[in-house]
Design a protein around this motif. Structure first.
Motif, PDB file in Angstrom:
ATOM      1  N   SER A  33      -6.227   0.277  -8.291  1.00  0.00           N
ATOM      2  CA  SER A  33      -5.324  -0.714  -7.702  1.00  0.00           C
ATOM      3  C   SER A  33      -5.655  -0.873  -6.223  1.00  0.00           C
ATOM      4  O   SER A  33      -6.417  -0.082  -5.643  1.00  0.00           O
ATOM      5  CB  SER A  33      -3.881  -0.259  -7.862  1.00  0.00           C
ATOM      6  OG  SER A  33      -3.647   0.901  -7.064  1.00  0.00           O
ATOM      7  N   GLY A  34      -5.049  -1.893  -5.588  1.00  0.00           N
ATOM      8  CA  GLY A  34      -5.294  -2.110  -4.166  1.00  0.00           C
ATOM      9  C   GLY A  34      -4.882  -0.931  -3.306  1.00  0.00           C
ATOM     10  O   GLY A  34      -5.603  -0.535  -2.381  1.00  0.00           O
ATOM     11  N   GLY A  35      -3.742  -0.347  -3.613  1.00  0.00           N
ATOM     12  CA  GLY A  35      -3.280   0.809  -2.849  1.00  0.00           C
ATOM     13  C   GLY A  35      -4.205   2.004  -2.993  1.00  0.00           C
ATOM     14  O   GLY A  35      -4.484   2.709  -2.024  1.00  0.00           O
ATOM     15  N   MET A  36      -4.684   2.223  -4.211  1.00  0.00           N
ATOM     16  CA  MET A  36      -5.603   3.340  -4.444  1.00  0.00           C
ATOM     17  C   MET A  36      -6.927   3.122  -3.710  1.00  0.00           C
ATOM     18  O   MET A  36      -7.528   4.068  -3.189  1.00  0.00           O
ATOM     19  CB  MET A  36      -5.857   3.512  -5.936  1.00  0.00           C
ATOM     20  CG  MET A  36      -4.686   4.094  -6.692  1.00  0.00           C
ATOM     21  SD  MET A  36      -5.087   4.324  -8.433  1.00  0.00           S
ATOM     22  CE  MET A  36      -3.538   5.019  -9.045  1.00  0.00           C
ATOM     23  N   ARG A  37      -7.380   1.883  -3.671  1.00  0.00           N
ATOM     24  CA  ARG A  37      -8.613   1.591  -2.930  1.00  0.00           C
ATOM     25  C   ARG A  37      -8.446   1.932  -1.453  1.00  0.00           C
ATOM     26  O   ARG A  37      -9.350   2.496  -0.828  1.00  0.00           O
ATOM     27  CB  ARG A  37      -8.975   0.108  -3.080  1.00  0.00           C
ATOM     28  CG  ARG A  37      -9.526  -0.271  -4.446  1.00  0.00           C
ATOM     29  CD  ARG A  37      -9.707  -1.771  -4.567  1.00  0.00           C
ATOM     30  NE  ARG A  37     -10.233  -2.134  -5.863  1.00  0.00           N
ATOM     31  CZ  ARG A  37     -11.400  -2.744  -6.063  1.00  0.00           C
ATOM     32  NH1 ARG A  37     -12.165  -3.045  -5.034  1.00  0.00           N
ATOM     33  NH2 ARG A  37     -11.814  -3.040  -7.277  1.00  0.00           N
ATOM     34  N   GLN A  38      -7.273   1.591  -0.895  1.00  0.00           N
ATOM     35  CA  GLN A  38      -7.055   1.908   0.511  1.00  0.00           C
ATOM     36  C   GLN A  38      -6.960   3.410   0.729  1.00  0.00           C
ATOM     37  O   GLN A  38      -7.408   3.922   1.752  1.00  0.00           O
ATOM     38  CB  GLN A  38      -5.795   1.216   1.035  1.00  0.00           C
ATOM     39  CG  GLN A  38      -5.988  -0.261   1.373  1.00  0.00           C
ATOM     40  CD  GLN A  38      -6.967  -0.479   2.514  1.00  0.00           C
ATOM     41  OE1 GLN A  38      -7.905   0.282   2.727  1.00  0.00           O
ATOM     42  NE2 GLN A  38      -6.775  -1.541   3.265  1.00  0.00           N
ATOM     43  N   ARG A  39      -6.379   4.118  -0.221  1.00  0.00           N
ATOM     44  CA  ARG A  39      -6.342   5.577  -0.118  1.00  0.00           C
ATOM     45  C   ARG A  39      -7.765   6.143  -0.086  1.00  0.00           C
ATOM     46  O   ARG A  39      -8.083   7.037   0.711  1.00  0.00           O
ATOM     47  CB  ARG A  39      -5.568   6.172  -1.299  1.00  0.00           C
ATOM     48  CG  ARG A  39      -4.071   5.928  -1.251  1.00  0.00           C
ATOM     49  CD  ARG A  39      -3.389   6.353  -2.542  1.00  0.00           C
ATOM     50  NE  ARG A  39      -1.968   6.011  -2.530  1.00  0.00           N
ATOM     51  CZ  ARG A  39      -0.995   6.827  -2.181  1.00  0.00           C
ATOM     52  NH1 ARG A  39      -1.279   8.078  -1.818  1.00  0.00           N
ATOM     53  NH2 ARG A  39       0.262   6.439  -2.181  1.00  0.00           N
ATOM     54  N   ALA A  40      -8.620   5.609  -0.958  1.00  0.00           N
ATOM     55  CA  ALA A  40     -10.013   6.061  -0.993  1.00  0.00           C
ATOM     56  C   ALA A  40     -10.726   5.726   0.316  1.00  0.00           C
ATOM     57  O   ALA A  40     -11.518   6.526   0.831  1.00  0.00           O
ATOM     58  CB  ALA A  40     -10.743   5.426  -2.174  1.00  0.00           C
ATOM     59  N   LEU A  69      -1.400  -5.793   0.536  1.00  0.00           N
ATOM     60  CA  LEU A  69      -0.684  -5.017  -0.480  1.00  0.00           C
ATOM     61  C   LEU A  69       0.720  -5.574  -0.713  1.00  0.00           C
ATOM     62  O   LEU A  69       1.320  -6.181   0.170  1.00  0.00           O
ATOM     63  CB  LEU A  69      -0.594  -3.549  -0.040  1.00  0.00           C
ATOM     64  CG  LEU A  69      -1.915  -2.843   0.248  1.00  0.00           C
ATOM     65  CD1 LEU A  69      -1.642  -1.421   0.729  1.00  0.00           C
ATOM     66  CD2 LEU A  69      -2.821  -2.839  -0.975  1.00  0.00           C
ATOM     67  N   ASP A  70       1.256  -5.331  -1.911  1.00  0.00           N
ATOM     68  CA  ASP A  70       2.629  -5.724  -2.183  1.00  0.00           C
ATOM     69  C   ASP A  70       3.585  -4.845  -1.372  1.00  0.00           C
ATOM     70  O   ASP A  70       3.203  -3.794  -0.860  1.00  0.00           O
ATOM     71  CB  ASP A  70       2.934  -5.615  -3.679  1.00  0.00           C
ATOM     72  CG  ASP A  70       2.851  -4.184  -4.190  1.00  0.00           C
ATOM     73  OD1 ASP A  70       3.838  -3.443  -4.031  1.00  0.00           O
ATOM     74  OD2 ASP A  70       1.799  -3.794  -4.731  1.00  0.00           O
ATOM     75  N   ALA A  71       4.837  -5.281  -1.278  1.00  0.00           N
ATOM     76  CA  ALA A  71       5.800  -4.638  -0.374  1.00  0.00           C
ATOM     77  C   ALA A  71       6.006  -3.159  -0.676  1.00  0.00           C
ATOM     78  O   ALA A  71       6.026  -2.318   0.238  1.00  0.00           O
ATOM     79  CB  ALA A  71       7.137  -5.373  -0.435  1.00  0.00           C
ATOM     80  N   LEU A  72       6.144  -2.812  -1.961  1.00  0.00           N
ATOM     81  CA  LEU A  72       6.390  -1.413  -2.323  1.00  0.00           C
ATOM     82  C   LEU A  72       5.182  -0.546  -2.013  1.00  0.00           C
ATOM     83  O   LEU A  72       5.306   0.538  -1.414  1.00  0.00           O
ATOM     84  CB  LEU A  72       6.747  -1.304  -3.809  1.00  0.00           C
ATOM     85  CG  LEU A  72       7.007   0.114  -4.338  1.00  0.00           C
ATOM     86  CD1 LEU A  72       8.159   0.771  -3.569  1.00  0.00           C
ATOM     87  CD2 LEU A  72       7.322   0.081  -5.840  1.00  0.00           C
ATOM     88  N   THR A  73       3.983  -1.025  -2.393  1.00  0.00           N
ATOM     89  CA  THR A  73       2.759  -0.263  -2.117  1.00  0.00           C
ATOM     90  C   THR A  73       2.542  -0.120  -0.622  1.00  0.00           C
ATOM     91  O   THR A  73       2.105   0.926  -0.136  1.00  0.00           O
ATOM     92  CB  THR A  73       1.543  -0.946  -2.764  1.00  0.00           C
ATOM     93  OG1 THR A  73       1.779  -1.113  -4.160  1.00  0.00           O
ATOM     94  CG2 THR A  73       0.281  -0.116  -2.565  1.00  0.00           C
TER      95      THR A  73
END
Length: 268
Positions: free
Chosen positions: A149-156, A178-182
């Motif tokens: 997901s987009g959030g996981m990509r940013q974590r990486a 990213l969406d608001a929650l992420t």
């Protein structure tokens, strides 16, 4: 008031980056105004600096100069008293769209920098494990980037930057897509990483709430040519951590700061 709030920190902190009379013109011959003009400021170790301003004010230009991607037309930028000339591992960069290798696993992406630097295999394995845990991707270590997901990509991407142990982490609207929650989850993650590691972070954002809830210092830039028109300390992110609560965002002080920043930007 702002100067008094920040006084004790600046009396004891070590200067990390100095920006002296820096200007940048992309095309002098065209007669266009510079992207940024005669910037002078220092960034200190351990700061979380959030940078705001209207579109086109030179925020990303300044970040690219700090990263060593481009050189200023005039002036100098120094890291630990040494002039920045080109890219190196002392400065980690995280963009809105992470430049990860889609066909590599998360683990291999994070390990890429140390592999290029010929760090020992054992050390790389140990460090990758540490940073996978820090960004919450341990169970996804062997997933390919295109599966994330987009959030996981940013974590990486954050782990890929941190594993090189940079002196400063430069972040160009990293959560903007990213969406608001992420986005809130990623804000909590980077706040925790900053607090636990003591890293210096330079963070560009268009979101006033994000700047106030993350930054220990807020810079507001003018329209082109970009100049710093406001520079003040903020306490909300420390309140967030120390009190383990987001109540700071509902205080009158927070709303006054938010109103002040918005007014500065809207007047440009």
């Amino acid at each position: 008031m702002a100067e008094e709030e920040g006084k004790s920190f600046y009396e004891t902190a070590n200067e990390l980056i100095s920006i002296d009379h820096v200007s940048l013109s992309y095309d002098k011959s065209s007669g266009q105004s510079p992207a940024i003009s005669d910037l002078n400021l220092n960034i200190y170790q351990g700061e979380f600096v959030c940078v705001m301003g209207p579109s086109g004010c030179g925020k990303s230009t300044l970040l690219n100069i700090l990263a060593g991607f481009i050189s200023p037309t005039e002036g100098t930028v120094r890291l630990n008293q040494k002039e920045i000339k080109g890219i190196d591992s002392q400065r980690g960069v995280v963009f809105q769209h992470p430049p990860l290798y889609e066909w590599y696993s998360v683990r291999k992406n994070i390990a890429f920098g140390p592999m290029v630097k010929k760090v020992s295999k054992k050390k790389i394995e140990e460090d990758v494990k540490i940073y996978l845990d820090q960004v919450g991707l341990t169970e996804f270590a062997d997933k390919k980037v295109y599966e994330l997901s987009g959030g996981m990509r940013q974590r990486a991407a954050i782990a890929s930057a941190l594993i090189n142990n940079p002196d400063i982490l430069l972040m160009d609207e990293p959560f903007g897509a990213l969406d608001a929650l992420t986005r809130e989850q990623m804000q909590a993650l980077i706040r925790k990483i900053w607090w636990n590691s003591g890293k210096t972070i330079f963070f560009i954002t268009h979101d006033v709430d994000e700047a106030l809830l993350l930054g220990t210092r807020i810079l507001v830039m003018s329209r082109r040519p970009g100049k710093v028109i406001a520079d003040f300390p903020a306490q909300f992110t420390r309140d967030f951590i120390e009190e383990n609560s987001d109540d700071a965002r509902y205080t009158e002080k927070f709303h006054q700061k938010r109103k002040y920043v918005l007014q500065l930007i809207n007047e440009q």
